[in-house]
Scaffold this motif. Structure first.
Motif, mmCIF file in Angstrom:
data_model
loop_
_atom_site.group_PDB
_atom_site.id
_atom_site.type_symbol
_atom_site.label_atom_id
_atom_site.label_comp_id
_atom_site.label_asym_id
_atom_site.label_seq_id
_atom_site.Cartn_x
_atom_site.Cartn_y
_atom_site.Cartn_z
ATOM 1 N N LEU A 56 0.748 -1.428 -0.022
ATOM 2 C CA LEU A 56 -0.503 -0.012 0.085
ATOM 3 C C LEU A 56 0.837 1.577 -0.306
ATOM 4 O O LEU A 56 2.079 1.234 0.816
ATOM 5 C CB LEU A 56 -1.158 0.453 1.163
ATOM 6 N N ALA A 57 0.531 2.154 -0.460
ATOM 7 C CA ALA A 57 1.285 3.469 -0.354
ATOM 8 C C ALA A 57 0.883 3.886 0.438
ATOM 9 O O ALA A 57 -0.064 3.978 1.338
ATOM 10 C CB ALA A 57 0.613 4.663 -1.889
ATOM 11 N N ASP A 58 2.352 4.427 0.934
ATOM 12 C CA ASP A 58 2.074 6.307 1.932
ATOM 13 C C ASP A 58 1.642 7.300 2.118
ATOM 14 O O ASP A 58 1.387 7.963 2.822
ATOM 15 C CB ASP A 58 4.113 5.672 3.185
ATOM 16 N N THR A 59 2.379 7.938 0.523
ATOM 17 C CA THR A 59 1.505 9.121 -0.371
ATOM 18 C C THR A 59 0.579 8.162 -1.269
ATOM 19 O O THR A 59 0.681 8.061 -2.102
ATOM 20 C CB THR A 59 3.040 9.688 -0.054
ATOM 21 N N THR A 60 1.145 9.732 -1.616
ATOM 22 C CA THR A 60 0.117 9.851 -3.237
ATOM 23 C C THR A 60 2.151 10.963 -4.136
ATOM 24 O O THR A 60 2.357 12.035 -3.401
ATOM 25 C CB THR A 60 -1.253 10.888 -3.350
ATOM 26 N N PRO A 61 1.360 10.662 -5.522
ATOM 27 C CA PRO A 61 2.381 10.791 -6.209
ATOM 28 C C PRO A 61 2.050 12.287 -7.038
ATOM 29 O O PRO A 61 1.111 13.311 -6.697
ATOM 30 C CB PRO A 61 1.512 10.325 -7.665
ATOM 31 N N ALA A 62 3.094 13.215 -6.380
ATOM 32 C CA ALA A 62 3.819 14.340 -6.267
ATOM 33 C C ALA A 62 3.442 15.518 -7.716
ATOM 34 O O ALA A 62 4.217 15.886 -7.976
ATOM 35 C CB ALA A 62 4.472 14.832 -5.356
ATOM 36 N N LEU A 63 1.808 14.930 -8.215
ATOM 37 C CA LEU A 63 1.616 16.094 -9.269
ATOM 38 C C LEU A 63 1.427 17.317 -8.671
ATOM 39 O O LEU A 63 1.691 17.424 -8.015
ATOM 40 C CB LEU A 63 1.245 15.128 -9.503
ATOM 41 N N PRO A 64 1.786 18.131 -10.311
ATOM 42 C CA PRO A 64 1.573 19.847 -10.521
ATOM 43 C C PRO A 64 0.243 19.633 -9.332
ATOM 44 O O PRO A 64 -0.282 19.240 -9.603
ATOM 45 C CB PRO A 64 1.816 20.563 -11.453
ATOM 46 N N GLU A 65 0.232 21.182 -9.020
ATOM 47 C CA GLU A 65 -1.385 21.289 -8.501
ATOM 48 C C GLU A 65 -1.538 23.015 -8.554
ATOM 49 O O GLU A 65 -1.471 23.817 -8.275
ATOM 50 C CB GLU A 65 -0.904 21.351 -6.910
ATOM 51 N N MET B 122 7.210 10.454 -11.893
ATOM 52 C CA MET B 122 6.198 10.756 -10.247
ATOM 53 C C MET B 122 5.414 9.859 -10.285
ATOM 54 O O MET B 122 5.207 9.105 -8.799
ATOM 55 C CB MET B 122 5.909 12.216 -10.212
ATOM 56 N N LEU B 123 4.575 9.150 -11.081
ATOM 57 C CA LEU B 123 3.631 8.070 -11.243
ATOM 58 C C LEU B 123 4.609 6.119 -10.882
ATOM 59 O O LEU B 123 3.450 5.721 -10.241
ATOM 60 C CB LEU B 123 2.825 8.172 -12.098
ATOM 61 N N GLY B 244 -0.374 4.276 -8.604
ATOM 62 C CA GLY B 244 0.545 4.747 -7.564
ATOM 63 C C GLY B 244 -0.989 5.767 -6.660
ATOM 64 O O GLY B 244 0.039 5.509 -5.614
ATOM 65 N N VAL B 246 -3.329 4.678 -5.338
ATOM 66 C CA VAL B 246 -3.427 3.563 -4.057
ATOM 67 C C VAL B 246 -1.937 2.730 -3.245
ATOM 68 O O VAL B 246 -2.031 2.355 -2.671
ATOM 69 C CB VAL B 246 -4.381 2.557 -4.537
ATOM 70 N N LEU B 247 -1.773 2.411 -4.464
ATOM 71 C CA LEU B 247 -1.085 1.626 -4.434
ATOM 72 C C LEU B 247 0.886 1.778 -4.857
ATOM 73 O O LEU B 247 1.494 2.854 -4.530
ATOM 74 C CB LEU B 247 -0.190 0.204 -5.392
ATOM 75 N N LYS B 248 1.953 1.369 -4.231
ATOM 76 C CA LYS B 248 3.492 1.654 -3.988
ATOM 77 C C LYS B 248 3.596 1.353 -5.363
ATOM 78 O O LYS B 248 3.384 0.956 -5.898
ATOM 79 C CB LYS B 248 4.089 1.130 -3.424
ATOM 80 N N GLY B 345 -3.303 16.540 -11.156
ATOM 81 C CA GLY B 345 -3.003 17.201 -9.957
ATOM 82 C C GLY B 345 -3.009 16.405 -8.928
ATOM 83 O O GLY B 345 -3.394 14.561 -9.208
ATOM 84 N N ARG B 346 -2.540 16.340 -7.933
ATOM 85 C CA ARG B 346 -1.816 15.755 -6.805
ATOM 86 C C ARG B 346 -3.484 14.900 -6.080
ATOM 87 O O ARG B 346 -3.296 14.156 -6.429
ATOM 88 C CB ARG B 346 -0.543 16.140 -6.157
#
Lengths: 496, 445
Positions: A56-65, B122-123, B244, B246-248, B345-346
């Protein structure tokens, strides 16, 4: 001396003049997004119960905002910092930068094509299947070859597919041939394709008049020769009239003749590869059939083959059944298999179909006529100042080797940018050359303006060479240090 | 249609400038015996209206899946595409521009590809990415070629639960390029770790694992990748770039190369193409990567710009010694994906992933509770899962289609082994009501 004061009028360059526009990662603010998604109406799943914690991911991909308006402006500005056929003349030899008709885009966007899933039933895809079947037959007719596959994703991919088909043919005859011949003026993809297909490429010489050296070809063709990969009209812009002899030399040794279809524009409806001895060819739909280049793709590279090579074509093939319906057929025991996922670059093929059927047989012939006329006209107007090593008449493109003391072909090409004209192909297929291909879709006015600009640059090299050598002057950046950029590549943004 | 602009008097003027009497004289180099007699056997040209009618009739003679409720997946997904994508990618400066070899005249798209490469990193959790390849399967084949060049070994292991087209394409490529692809069978829908361990050897260049795989199952990359590395082989992961949220990411498990099908990033279904091949990797492999790569550069005045870098790898410079014969990328598709990622975006991308996950799990729970249906595998999944049924699958799917639902992709079309299974894909676009309808339709089938 003000360089800007000497800039030509009526170019698209002024809006290019903003410097160092920030990247997406340097604009925006935390929490912004440019889309509005529906709220989920199903229960949220306990992720830890559904997936092992390790995955499981700990964080979300840091895409631009970035918010919507700022994003619109960002891409608008990026679009303004591009040359394009819609705004600029591209006399870009070997790439056939013709007008991309608006109607092609409208056709490809039709819901019946754009929203079809590759795994939906054939019964629900009869229209697109019929289109592909018709296109397959039209391309076979233009090539003078009995069957075409639409599967390859691009020209180079078509080359690879074609060579794989030839390899399979030799294998089926119990032969293990290893050498592929390519002319010294071949597109770089040709020898690269040989390597990808596990074959060695051997270069065949050209004569001073741009034709293939038949003696050299005879000397190098033997029982180990897989094929010769040629372009005709060739890459220096002349139709090689010895092509039938070339085919005979190869066929006498059991080797195959492969045609790179990059220059088909010049012979549409005039002569057909199948009729001059070609066994396999690929098309570049983005060159000959007006599908957009899109900053480098997507293309499509349909491949046509002679009768004896049909068993080896990729599967599935679109077919018309006895009852008049259309289907995908994979019943081809000797096939090389699939060369990509699903069935091909369908959206691109819809555009090619629209172009071909819009022009029809008469319009296609007109393309060849007018593209050859335009090239020869430019050559006639430029030849006094820009030496041309090969004799006219040319096909749809020609080569000049500028001979000025004050500036070279790169400088001339870069100076054209200041006049809103995209540089021609440079330094290939012979040293220090410019390869010029106007295409059939430009007006006489545009051609004449190009001549004026080329002549003015010739004058400028004599009167003020440093302006030419320092070009371009009107773009967001000047000539970039590509050597350092490649030595220490920065290919992704990172926070400071 | 005609897209030429020369008038009759233009033609006359041009011919006299050239010094010939007719256009036909310009074709003198084409020997008479090779000239086409008569016209091509293709219908005569059409007017714009006639052409729209012709193409329009062909378009209308399809019943695209999106006219029904679409649970089809298998590598091509019905995700939501924000209006921004069509609107901004449709700018004809992007549509009709050439490959950005002339950097000064192409700063816009070069910057855009640089941003694309960054967002793909990033993804996927990788360090570098190229500016795209044709589509997922050929991207995988290119990654295998890279791995053989890096390791100087020639065996590629592929788990047979990858997309069937990926396996087919690898086999096609293999025949001529002296790479041996060995398919290792999966067990329970996922990698059979014992079988994989047994297949690994000193000659293994790489292992290709798709996660989530063709059946939708998420693989134990945390256990598999270290096993691959123990043998000095590279781990190539075929990933869903949306997972990405939800999952690593594969990068977090130390994957060496990541490939993928980028269709889910704002690209319409288009009956299978054009899509978007993704390729990302460790920085140390950058020089072995095929395809176009954009980097930052400076001009003489120190201004920041962008240009194609490492072109010495490519076919137009290196010819037979190039890393690949790839010339084009999927420019316009990469532009679409870039705009999609930036617009989402994020927050948006995480929400899309989260909704795919929740809705797929809701659907799976409901379907598994029906008589005659069960989940084919126990493994965790993301947005897609395989269902096994005691009913005849084609009959079930046809019956759902009659009710306006594309219920899934029959696995029997790829071989007999899973003939009693179909794969259901649930994107963020689906609503609870649509999922409930699917469940009802399956129950009644």
């Amino acid at each position: 001396m003000s360089v800007v004061a000497e800039m030509p009028q009526n170019t698209t360059t002024p809006k290019l003049q903003q410097h160092d526009y920030p990247t997406l990662f340097e604009i925006g603010s935390k929490g912004l997004s440019a889309v509005s998604l529906s709220k989920s109406d199903v229960p949220a799943v306990d992720r830890k119960a559904a997936v092992p914690a390790e995955l499981l991911a700990d964080t979300t991909p840091a895409l631009p905002e970035v918010g919507e308006l700022d994003l619109v402006r960002h891409y608008k500005r990026l679009a303004h910092r591009c040359f394009s056929i819609d705004e600029n003349f591209y006399p870009l030899g070997s790439c056939t930068m013709k007008y991309n008709p608006r109607i092609n885009e409208r056709a490809a966007a039709m819901g019946g094509f754009a929203n079809a899933h590759p795994y939906q039933d054939d019964a629900d895809a009869q229209g697109v299947l019929e289109l592909l079947y018709r296109l397959r037959c039209d391309l076979a007719e233009i090539a003078g070859l009995p069957e075409v596959t639409l599967q390859p994703a691009a020209g180079a991919h078509g080359e690879m597919t074609g060579l794989m088909i030839i390899n399979a043919y030799h294998r089926a005859r119990g032969e293990n041939r290893q050498t592929v011949l390519t002319p010294d003026s071949a597109h770089g993809t040709n020898p690269a394709t040989c390597t990808v297909c596990g074959r060695a490429s051997v270069s065949v010489k050209s004569l001073p008049n741009g034709r293939m050296d038949l003696d050299d070809l005879r000397a190098k063709t033997d029982n180990d020769t897989v094929a010769l990969m040629i372009t005709n009209p060739n890459t220096v812009g002349v139709f090689d009239e010895t092509i039938a002899d070339v085919a005979e030399i190869l066929h006498a040794k059991g080797a195959q003749l492969y045609l790179d279809g990059a220059n088909m524009n010049a012979i549409l409806g005039i002569t057909r590869p199948g009729d001059f001895g070609v066994d396999v060819m690929h098309y570049n739909t983005h060159k000959t059939f007006s599908t957009p280049h899109g900053c480098g793709g997507p293309g499509a590279g349909p491949v046509g083959v002679a009768e004896h090579l049909r068993p080896f074509l990729p599967v599935p093939q679109v077919v018309k059944k006895g009852d008049g319906t259309f289907a995908w057929c994979s019943d081809r025991p000797d096939t090389i298999g699939k060369v990509r996922s699903f069935m091909g670059q369908i959206g691109v093929l819809v555009r090619a179909y629209t172009y071909i059927r819009g022009l029809g047989s008469d319009g296609l012939r007109d393309v060849a006529d007018k593209s050859v006329l335009a090239a020869n006209y430019l050559a006639a107007k430029l030849k006094d100042r820009y030496p041309m090593p090969f004799p006219a008449p040319y096909a749809h493109e020609f080569i000049t080797v500028p001979d000025f003391a004050g500036a070279d072909e790169h400088d001339i090409a870069k100076r054209l940018i200041d006049h809103g004209i995209h540089p021609p192909t440079m330094s290939w297929p012979i040293h220090h050359c410019l390869m010029i291909e106007p295409t059939e879709t430009e007006s006489l006015r545009t051609l004449d303006r190009f001549v004026e600009v080329m002549l003015s640059i010739a004058d400028e090299i004599e009167s003020n060479p440093e302006v030419v050598r320092g070009a371009p002057h009107t773009t967001p950046v000047g000539r970039l240090d590509e050597v350092t950029a490649s030595r220490k590549p920065n290919v992704r943004w990172r926070p400071e | 249609m005609r897209y030429t602009q020369f008038t009759d008097s233009d033609v006359k003027h041009m011919l006299s400038t050239i010094g010939v009497k007719s256009i036909d004289e310009l074709f003198k180099p084409v020997p008479a015996g090779l000239r086409l007699k008569g016209a091509l056997d293709i219908p005569s040209g059409l007017s714009e209206l006639e052409l729209l009618d012709d193409v329009g009739a062909l378009a209308a003679n399809n019943s695209p899946c999106c006219e029904r409720v679409c649970f089809l997946g298998g590598g091509a997904y019905d995700h939501f595409i924000p209006t921004m994508v069509d609107s901004l990618a449709g700018q004809t400066e992007f549509l009709t521009a050439y490959t950005p070899y002339q950097a000064e005249a192409s700063q816009g798209v070069l910057q855009l590809f640089y941003e694309f490469q960054t967002m793909i990193c990033m993804l996927t959790g990788m360090e570098v990415a190229n500016a795209s390849l044709y589509e997922g399967a050929t991207a995988t084949a290119e990654a295998v070629t890279m791995a053989t060049a890096i390791t100087r070994r020639n065996k590629a292991i592929v788990v047979d639960n990858v997309h069937p087209d990926t396996l087919s394409v690898l086999k096609t490529y293999d025949r001529d390029r002296h790479v041996e692809t060995v398919a290792v069978p999966a067990a329970g829908g996922v990698v059979d770790e014992a079988a994989l361990r047994a297949a690994l050897g000193k000659d293994t260049a790489c292992v290709v694992i798709q996660s989530p795989n063709f059946y939708g199952c998420v693989e134990r990359l945390d256990r598999i990748i270290p096993m691959i590395h123990e043998h000095g082989a590279l781990a190539i992961v075929a990933a869903d770039p949306l997972a990405g949220g939800v999952l690593k990411t594969p990068g977090e498990f130390d994957a060496d190369l990541v490939v993928g099908e980028g269709q889910c990033l704002g690209i319409p279904l288009q009956y299978g193409g054009p899509y978007l091949g993704l390729l990302a990797g460790r920085e140390k492999y950058l020089r072995k990567m095929p395809g176009r790569v954009v980097g930052v550069a400076e001009d003489a005045q120190g201004r920041r710009g962008f240009c194609l870098v490492l072109q010495a790898r490519e076919q137009h410079i290196k010819r037979e010694r190039a890393t690949s014969n790839v010339c084009t990328n999927q420019g316009l598709m990469a532009i679409r994906a870039s705009i999609y990622m930036a617009a989402m975006g994020r927050k948006g991308i995480a929400e899309v992933a989260s909704q795919c996950f929740d809705k797929a799990h809701y659907a799976a729970d409901q379907i598994a509770s029906l008589d005659g249906y069960e989940l084919a595998f126990d493994a965790p999944f993301f947005k897609e899962f395989a269902v096994r049924t005691t009913h005849d699958v084609p009959t079930v799917l046809a019956s759902c289609r009659k009710r306006g639902i594309e219920a899934g992709v029959h696995l029997g079309r790829f071989g007999d082994r899973l003939n009693d299974c179909f794969v259901v894909a649930v994107t963020e676009k689906r609503t609870k009501a649509q999922i409930d309808d699917l469940v009802d339709a399956l129950q009644d089938a």
